[in-house]
Enzyme design. Structure first.
Site, PDB file in Angstrom:
ATOM      1  N   GLY A  45       0.820  -1.213   0.000  1.00 32.12           N
ATOM      2  CA  GLY A  45       0.000   0.000   0.000  1.00 32.12           C
ATOM      3  C   GLY A  45       0.848   1.254   0.000  1.00 32.12           C
ATOM      4  N   GLY A  55      -0.551   4.459   0.474  1.00 29.79           N
ATOM      5  CA  GLY A  55      -1.354   5.567   0.991  1.00 29.79           C
ATOM      6  C   GLY A  55      -0.460   6.443   1.854  1.00 29.79           C
ATOM      7  N   GLY A  60       1.934   4.257   4.167  1.00 27.24           N
ATOM      8  CA  GLY A  60       2.903   3.488   3.384  1.00 27.24           C
ATOM      9  C   GLY A  60       3.983   4.397   2.806  1.00 27.24           C
ATOM     10  N   LYS A  67      -5.234   3.918  22.118  1.00 25.82           N
ATOM     11  CA  LYS A  67      -5.404   4.685  20.876  1.00 25.82           C
ATOM     12  C   LYS A  67      -6.872   5.017  20.621  1.00 25.82           C
ATOM     13  CE  LYS A  67      -4.078   6.439  16.837  1.00 25.82           C
ATOM     14  NZ  LYS A  67      -3.691   5.763  15.599  1.00 25.82           N
ATOM     15  N   GLU A  90     -12.832   2.924   8.551  1.00 24.86           N
ATOM     16  CA  GLU A  90     -12.638   1.742   9.402  1.00 24.86           C
ATOM     17  C   GLU A  90     -13.727   1.657  10.475  1.00 24.86           C
ATOM     18  OE1 GLU A  90      -9.130   3.697   9.739  1.00 24.86           O
ATOM     19  OE2 GLU A  90      -7.789   2.050   9.163  1.00 24.86           O
TER      20      GLU A  90
END
Lengths: 322, 322
Positions: B15, B17, B20, B192, B275
Site C-alpha cells: 500500500g 497511501g 505506506g 489509541k 474503518e
C-alpha cells in the site's frame, strides 16, 4: 374559576403557523368567534383566509379576523398559544390584554417546561396544556397541508382536568378535533416525548432524513428504541408509567406515516427556531435531576445543539454576504 | 523464530497511501531494501518516487522499487501492511508469496481486531501490530503532507514483545521513526481508541468538522470526554488500565493540533472506506461482551454507519448518472 365557560367563547389564537392555521380554520368553520394575532402576513391572511387540506377533507375559512396587536383583540375567554416556545419572550406583553379573570390559556407548545413560563405571566390556575399528535405543515401564509390530523390531548397544568378544561375539549371536539381532556398533563407530555425525542432528533442528526428512511436503517431504528426506553425509565422516576406496548405502537404508527419529515427537521432545514430545550434539553435535565440514566438522549441533545449552532453560523455568514 | 533478524532485511510495504509512503520514504532514505506493492499509480511512483513534508523535514526518495504483484517481490524478512483493514480480503493472496518461515508481518492498521484476520492468513506467531500516533495525508501519488509525525508503538500479537519485535522497532528508529516496542499490544490499542473513537467519529457525525471546532463546542467536548470514559471503563474490564491523566492529555494534545481533520473524516469526505468496524463496531462488541456499558459509543457507531450508508448510496446514484 367559578363562572361557567360560555357557549360562544371569544377566542384568541396567537400565531398563524401550521398549528394556528389548522385549529383556527376548524374553529372558524365551526362558527366560533376566533381572533388571530399575527406578526406577519396580516394582509395576505385577511385577503385569502385559511385553507387546510387533510387526507380526507378540504377546509376553507375565507373571512377571518386578523390583528396585529393583542390590545385590538382585547379580553377573551380562551387564548390558544400556537407560537413556538422559542418565541415566549413576546408573550409577556401579548397575554395580559387578552385576559379576563377566568380566561383559559391553552398552549399547543411541544416538550417539557412549556407551561411554566406561561404560568409565570398569567398565573398557574388558568394554564391548560395541549399535546398535539398531528402531522401538518404550512406551505404558504394561511395554507396548511395536513398529512395526519391525529388527536389532541389536553390537561390542566399541575392539576387534574376541571370543568373548564373539559369545556375547552368539548369546544375543540365540536370543531372536528379529536380531543380529550386527561388528568395528568405531565404524564401525557412524557408520552409525547417517546416519539418526538428520537424521531425529531435523529432526523436532524442523521443528515436530514424522513422517518421511513430512519426506520429502514437497522442501527437508527434500534437507537430510536433505546432512546424511547430512556424516556420510559425517566418518566417512571416521576411516577408516569409508559407501557411497553406504547413504545411498540410508535414504530407501527411511524411505519404507516411514510416519508414523513418531522416538524423539527422542517424547522431546522428552513432556518427556523427548533424547540431544542423543550424537547431535548429540559427532559435531559429533569431525568438527570432524579438520577435517571439518559446517556443517549443527552448525546442527542448535544449533537442537535451543535448542528443548530453550525446552521445559525452558516445563515449569519450568508446574510453578511448579501 | 530462532534465526536473528537480519541487519539489512528485505522489506515489503503493502500500500502506498499516506502511511505506506511516509514510513516507506523514511526507510528508503535510511538505505533499507524496500519493495512497494501497489494497486494503482505504479508508473507515477516509479517516475517520481516519494516526497514527504513534515513541519521540520523534507524527505525525498527518488528511486523506489514498485511492484504490481507480491510474486514479483518474493519472500521478505519484514512485511509492513499499510492498507486499510477494509481491504483485508486481498491480503489472502498477497501475503503468502512474501513469507519466509520467520518473516515478521507488521500491520499499521487502526482499531481493534485488526491482527486476527492477518493471523488467520500467516499464523499468529509472526504478527506484530503498530499503533501510529501520526497526522498525515496523501495529497498526490507518492506525496505526503505530515502535520504531526508523532510516534509509533509496536507489540507482538497476543504476547509480550520478543527479540524480533524489538529488532523491528530498532529498524524503524534507525529510519527516524520514534518507535518503541511494548509488551501489551491490546492495551495500547485501547489507549489509541481513547482519541480515535470520539474525534474521528464526532468529526463525521457533527457534519464534517475539524477538531478545533469540535473542542470549541461545549456539548461535543463533554461528549468526547464521556465517550473516552466509556472506553476507559471497557478497557479496565479487559485488565487494561488507562489513567485519568491520559484522558486529559488527549484534550491538551488536540488543542495543540489546530484545525485538524481526523483521518476517518478525510476518508468519509473523499468517498473512501472508513474503518467503521475496527474503530467503533469491534470495540462496542467487545465492551458489551464483558458487560461494559458503552451506550454513547454504540450510538456513535450507529450514527456513523448510517452516514456511511447514505454517503455510499449518494455516490452510487452519482456514478449511475454519469
Amino acid at each position: 374559576m367559578s363562572t361557567p365557560f360560555p357557549d360562544k367563547p371569544r377566542i384568541a389564537i396567537i400565531g398563524a403557523g401550521a398549528l394556528g392555521c389548522y385549529y383556527g380554520a376548524r374553529l372558524v368553520k365551526a362558527g366560533e368567534d376566533v381572533h388571530f394575532l399575527v406578526r406577519s402576513n396580516r394582509a395576505a391572511l385577511m385577503a385569502q383566509g385559511l385553507k387546510v387540506k387533510t387526507p380526507t377533507e378540504r377546509i376553507s375559512a375565507r373571512k377571518i379576523q386578523v390583528y396585529g396587536s393583542a390590545n385590538e383583540i382585547g379580553p377573551c375567554d380562551l387564548v390558544i398559544i400556537a407560537t413556538k416556545a422559542t418565541a415566549n419572550e413576546a408573550l409577556k406583553s401579548i397575554l395580559p390584554p387578552l385576559l379576563k379573570p377566568d380566561t383559559a390559556v391553552l398552549t399547543l407548545q411541544n416538550g417539557l417546561g412549556v407551561e411554566e413560563p406561561i404560568a409565570d405571566i398569567v398565573g398557574p390556575g388558568r394554564v391548560v396544556g395541549a399535546i398535539c399528535y398531528i402531522g401538518c405543515m404550512r406551505t404558504a401564509p394561511g395554507v396548511v397541508s395536513c398529512s395526519f390530523p391525529g388527536l389532541m390531548t389536553i390537561g390542566k397544568f399541575g392539576k387534574p382536568a376541571g370543568e373548564r378544561t373539559q369545556a375547552v375539549a368539548a369546544l375543540l371536539r365540536r370543531a372536528g378535533v379529536k380531543c380529550n381532556a386527561q388528568d395528568n398533563l405531565e404524564a401525557q407530555r412524557w408520552h409525547k416525548l417517546v416519539w418526538n425525542v428520537p424521531f425529531n432528533g435523529l432526523a436532524i442528526v442523521a443528515g436530514g432524513i424522513t422517518t421511513d428512511v430512519l426506520i429502514a436503517d437497522e442501527g437508527l431504528k434500534l437507537l430510536a428504541r433505546r432512546l424511547m426506553e430512556e424516556i420510559v425509565e425517566a418518566a417512571a422516576k416521576f411516577g408516569h408509567e409508559i407501557s411497553r406496548s406504547f413504545v411498540d405502537l410508535q414504530f407501527e404508527r411511524t411505519a404507516m406515516m411514510g416519508a414523513y419529515r418531522p416538524s423539527s427537521l422542517i424547522d431546522f432545514e428552513e432556518g427556523r427556531d427548533v424547540e431544542l430545550e423543550e424537547i431535548w434539553g429540559e427532559p435531559v435535565r429533569r431525568a438527570k435531576s432524579v438520577g435517571a440514566a439518559v446517556p443517549r438522549m443527552e448525546m442527542l441533545y448535544w449533537l442537535i445543539k451543535q448542528r443548530l449552532a453550525a446552521r445559525n453560523a452558516a445563515l449569519k455568514a450568508k446574510a453578511r454576504k448579501r
